[in-house]
Design a protein around this motif. Structure first.
Motif, PDB file in Angstrom:
ATOM      1  N   ALA A   1       2.112  -4.102  -5.526  1.00  0.00           N
ATOM      2  CA  ALA A   1       0.801  -4.743  -5.601  1.00  0.00           C
ATOM      3  C   ALA A   1       0.448  -5.015  -7.055  1.00  0.00           C
ATOM      4  O   ALA A   1       0.750  -4.212  -7.931  1.00  0.00           O
ATOM      5  CB  ALA A   1      -0.255  -3.861  -4.967  1.00  0.00           C
ATOM      6  N   PRO A   4      -2.899  -1.909  -7.788  1.00  0.00           N
ATOM      7  CA  PRO A   4      -2.679  -0.823  -6.838  1.00  0.00           C
ATOM      8  C   PRO A   4      -3.976  -0.173  -6.392  1.00  0.00           C
ATOM      9  O   PRO A   4      -4.732   0.361  -7.190  1.00  0.00           O
ATOM     10  CB  PRO A   4      -1.805   0.163  -7.618  1.00  0.00           C
ATOM     11  CG  PRO A   4      -2.116  -0.110  -9.039  1.00  0.00           C
ATOM     12  CD  PRO A   4      -2.391  -1.583  -9.114  1.00  0.00           C
ATOM     13  N   SER A   5      -4.237  -0.248  -5.121  1.00  0.00           N
ATOM     14  CA  SER A   5      -5.441   0.343  -4.556  1.00  0.00           C
ATOM     15  C   SER A   5      -5.231   0.499  -3.062  1.00  0.00           C
ATOM     16  O   SER A   5      -4.801  -0.434  -2.392  1.00  0.00           O
ATOM     17  CB  SER A   5      -6.658  -0.545  -4.829  1.00  0.00           C
ATOM     18  OG  SER A   5      -7.815  -0.017  -4.232  1.00  0.00           O
ATOM     19  N   GLY A  18      -6.444   4.411  -6.594  1.00  0.00           N
ATOM     20  CA  GLY A  18      -6.616   3.112  -7.223  1.00  0.00           C
ATOM     21  C   GLY A  18      -6.588   3.208  -8.728  1.00  0.00           C
ATOM     22  O   GLY A  18      -6.510   4.298  -9.311  1.00  0.00           O
ATOM     23  N   LEU A  22      -2.804  -2.133 -14.296  1.00  0.00           N
ATOM     24  CA  LEU A  22      -1.468  -1.555 -14.402  1.00  0.00           C
ATOM     25  C   LEU A  22      -1.055  -1.323 -15.852  1.00  0.00           C
ATOM     26  O   LEU A  22       0.144  -1.210 -16.130  1.00  0.00           O
ATOM     27  CB  LEU A  22      -0.459  -2.481 -13.723  1.00  0.00           C
ATOM     28  CG  LEU A  22      -0.566  -2.580 -12.197  1.00  0.00           C
ATOM     29  CD1 LEU A  22       0.350  -3.670 -11.674  1.00  0.00           C
ATOM     30  CD2 LEU A  22      -0.229  -1.261 -11.538  1.00  0.00           C
ATOM     31  N   TRP A  25       2.003   0.943 -17.108  1.00  0.00           N
ATOM     32  CA  TRP A  25       3.127   0.880 -16.186  1.00  0.00           C
ATOM     33  C   TRP A  25       4.205  -0.037 -16.794  1.00  0.00           C
ATOM     34  O   TRP A  25       3.908  -0.948 -17.555  1.00  0.00           O
ATOM     35  CB  TRP A  25       2.703   0.313 -14.835  1.00  0.00           C
ATOM     36  CG  TRP A  25       1.666   1.104 -14.095  1.00  0.00           C
ATOM     37  CD1 TRP A  25       0.529   1.654 -14.615  1.00  0.00           C
ATOM     38  CD2 TRP A  25       1.651   1.396 -12.700  1.00  0.00           C
ATOM     39  NE1 TRP A  25      -0.200   2.278 -13.626  1.00  0.00           N
ATOM     40  CE2 TRP A  25       0.471   2.133 -12.434  1.00  0.00           C
ATOM     41  CE3 TRP A  25       2.520   1.097 -11.643  1.00  0.00           C
ATOM     42  CZ2 TRP A  25       0.142   2.585 -11.166  1.00  0.00           C
ATOM     43  CZ3 TRP A  25       2.187   1.549 -10.373  1.00  0.00           C
ATOM     44  CH2 TRP A  25       1.026   2.293 -10.135  1.00  0.00           C
ATOM     45  N   CYS A  27       6.572  -2.052 -14.905  1.00  0.00           N
ATOM     46  CA  CYS A  27       6.983  -2.451 -13.553  1.00  0.00           C
ATOM     47  C   CYS A  27       7.291  -3.946 -13.536  1.00  0.00           C
ATOM     48  O   CYS A  27       6.388  -4.776 -13.630  1.00  0.00           O
ATOM     49  CB  CYS A  27       5.870  -2.122 -12.566  1.00  0.00           C
ATOM     50  SG  CYS A  27       6.373  -2.167 -10.855  1.00  0.00           S
ATOM     51  N   SER A  33       5.241  -2.000  -6.911  1.00  0.00           N
ATOM     52  CA  SER A  33       4.612  -1.024  -7.806  1.00  0.00           C
ATOM     53  C   SER A  33       4.030   0.141  -7.013  1.00  0.00           C
ATOM     54  O   SER A  33       3.935   1.257  -7.525  1.00  0.00           O
ATOM     55  CB  SER A  33       3.511  -1.693  -8.629  1.00  0.00           C
ATOM     56  OG  SER A  33       2.507  -2.239  -7.789  1.00  0.00           O
ATOM     57  N   MET A  34       3.662  -0.112  -5.787  1.00  0.00           N
ATOM     58  CA  MET A  34       3.107   0.925  -4.922  1.00  0.00           C
ATOM     59  C   MET A  34       3.677   0.744  -3.524  1.00  0.00           C
ATOM     60  O   MET A  34       3.689  -0.357  -2.984  1.00  0.00           O
ATOM     61  CB  MET A  34       1.583   0.823  -4.873  1.00  0.00           C
ATOM     62  CG  MET A  34       0.913   1.790  -3.932  1.00  0.00           C
ATOM     63  SD  MET A  34      -0.849   1.422  -3.769  1.00  0.00           S
ATOM     64  CE  MET A  34      -0.777  -0.150  -2.927  1.00  0.00           C
ATOM     65  N   GLU A  35       4.175   1.822  -2.934  1.00  0.00           N
ATOM     66  CA  GLU A  35       4.744   1.754  -1.590  1.00  0.00           C
ATOM     67  C   GLU A  35       4.207   2.905  -0.745  1.00  0.00           C
ATOM     68  O   GLU A  35       4.110   4.041  -1.218  1.00  0.00           O
ATOM     69  CB  GLU A  35       6.275   1.827  -1.649  1.00  0.00           C
ATOM     70  CG  GLU A  35       6.921   0.669  -2.391  1.00  0.00           C
ATOM     71  CD  GLU A  35       8.426   0.830  -2.507  1.00  0.00           C
ATOM     72  OE1 GLU A  35       9.161   0.026  -1.896  1.00  0.00           O
ATOM     73  OE2 GLU A  35       8.853   1.777  -3.203  1.00  0.00           O
ATOM     74  N   LEU A  47       4.657   5.713  -6.216  1.00  0.00           N
ATOM     75  CA  LEU A  47       4.052   4.966  -7.312  1.00  0.00           C
ATOM     76  C   LEU A  47       5.153   4.730  -8.340  1.00  0.00           C
ATOM     77  O   LEU A  47       5.581   5.654  -9.033  1.00  0.00           O
ATOM     78  CB  LEU A  47       2.889   5.752  -7.927  1.00  0.00           C
ATOM     79  CG  LEU A  47       1.754   6.129  -6.968  1.00  0.00           C
ATOM     80  CD1 LEU A  47       0.708   6.957  -7.700  1.00  0.00           C
ATOM     81  CD2 LEU A  47       1.135   4.893  -6.345  1.00  0.00           C
TER      82      LEU A  47
END
Length: 302
Positions: A1, A4-5, A18, A22, A25, A27, A33-35, A47
């Motif tokens: 994302a 990320p939230s 959240g 970013l 990061w 990334c 970036s977030m799973e 993360l």
């Protein structure tokens, strides 16, 4: 994302995560970036702060929030009220508008009209907004470039699409645009206008529209930034949004400890600002899907 939230949970318990952005990061693949990975009896959260080899030459700071939900018991008294028979939402005369100034409350006999409504309803909600502002207001002409929260682009305002033949002369008090609470001057303009109205007039309950944090890429107040891969990125005013609602909560409850603060969240957005809400109005973004399908099934995709 890109931003990320998430919130994962149910009515009994949950977890909110959240970040403002970013920054920090490393990334390259923002889509990962977030799973959130479901397992047999739980969810695994990944993360991916770093997904590409890098050389650390100095300390890095990464900011985020974690919040367990719910943060407080539901208001049982509110649940007893009928949403239209017991509660009236005044949308014609606004609190810190787009844009109702103090003198307009006197000029249009607002107080007398609201007192008449108050006799018929248990709760009279005054309309307010955290991010909306009129492009016709004097303040916008001075500070619009700094305050503005893209999108829409500066000069392209909501409700314009409803004006026949694009005649901008047809704009009225309902025309609005978005500003960002990360702008310190807008934050205090909005807060001070709110506090002045609530303290001066018999306003006991507030409904706040456009209450969700907004993504903003305006460099004038620092929301735009460049990541490690040279890509221009945006920020989310999630922390300033929480601070704003904390402040207006204090103003309202100081005036009326039993005052009701409502928040309108467009979709399924969960935000730390909701800690200060007495009720949430959510799901507007999905109403047309529910109507067309005549069901809640298949409305949300995993």
């Amino acid at each position: 994302a890109n931003m990320p939230s998430f919130w994962i949970g149910n009515g009994l318990r949950g977890l909110m995560f959240g970040a403002k952005n970013l920054q920090g990061w490393h990334c390259k693949d923002l889509s990962k970036s977030m799973e959130i990975i479901p397992t047999k009896d739980s969810f695994l959260i990944h993360l991916n702060l770093v997904d590409t080899p890098m050389l650390l030459t100095s300390p890095r700071k990464i900011s985020f929030y974690l919040q367990a939900t719910p943060v407080k018991p539901l208001n049982k008294e509110l649940k007893k009220l009928h949403p239209t028979k017991d509660i009236f939402l005044s949308t014609h005369y606004w609190v810190n508008p787009y844009e109702t100034h103090l003198e307009e409350y006197v000029q249009h006999d607002v107080l007398k009209k609201l007192e008449q409504r108050r006799k018929s309803y248990k709760i009279l909600m005054h309309y307010s907004t955290s991010h909306g502002i009129s492009p016709l207001s004097a303040e916008w002409h001075w500070y619009g470039t700094e305050w503005h929260s893209p999108l829409p682009n500066l000069g392209n305002y909501n409700i314009d699409g409803m004006i026949k033949d694009g005649d901008r002369k047809g704009r009225n008090g309902h025309t609005y645009t978005y500003a960002c609470l990360e702008s310190d001057s807008f934050f205090h303009f909005r807060l001070n206008t709110f506090a002045e109205l609530v303290k001066k007039y018999p306003i006991q309950h507030i409904y706040t529209d456009l209450a969700w944090p907004k993504i903003c890429s305006n460099p004038e107040h620092g929301c735009a930034w460049t990541d490690d891969f040279g890509r221009r990125q945006a920020s989310l005013d999630v922390f300033s949004c929480r601070e704003y609602f904390k402040r207006i909560y204090r103003v309202l409850k100081e005036k009326n400890p039993n005052g009701v603060l409502g928040m309108h969240l467009l979709g399924t957005t969960r935000t730390p600002a909701e800690n200060f809400a007495d009720y949430l109005l959510v799901g507007e973004a999905y109403t047309h899907k529910v109507v067309s399908k005549e069901s809640y099934y298949d409305v949300f995709e995993p």
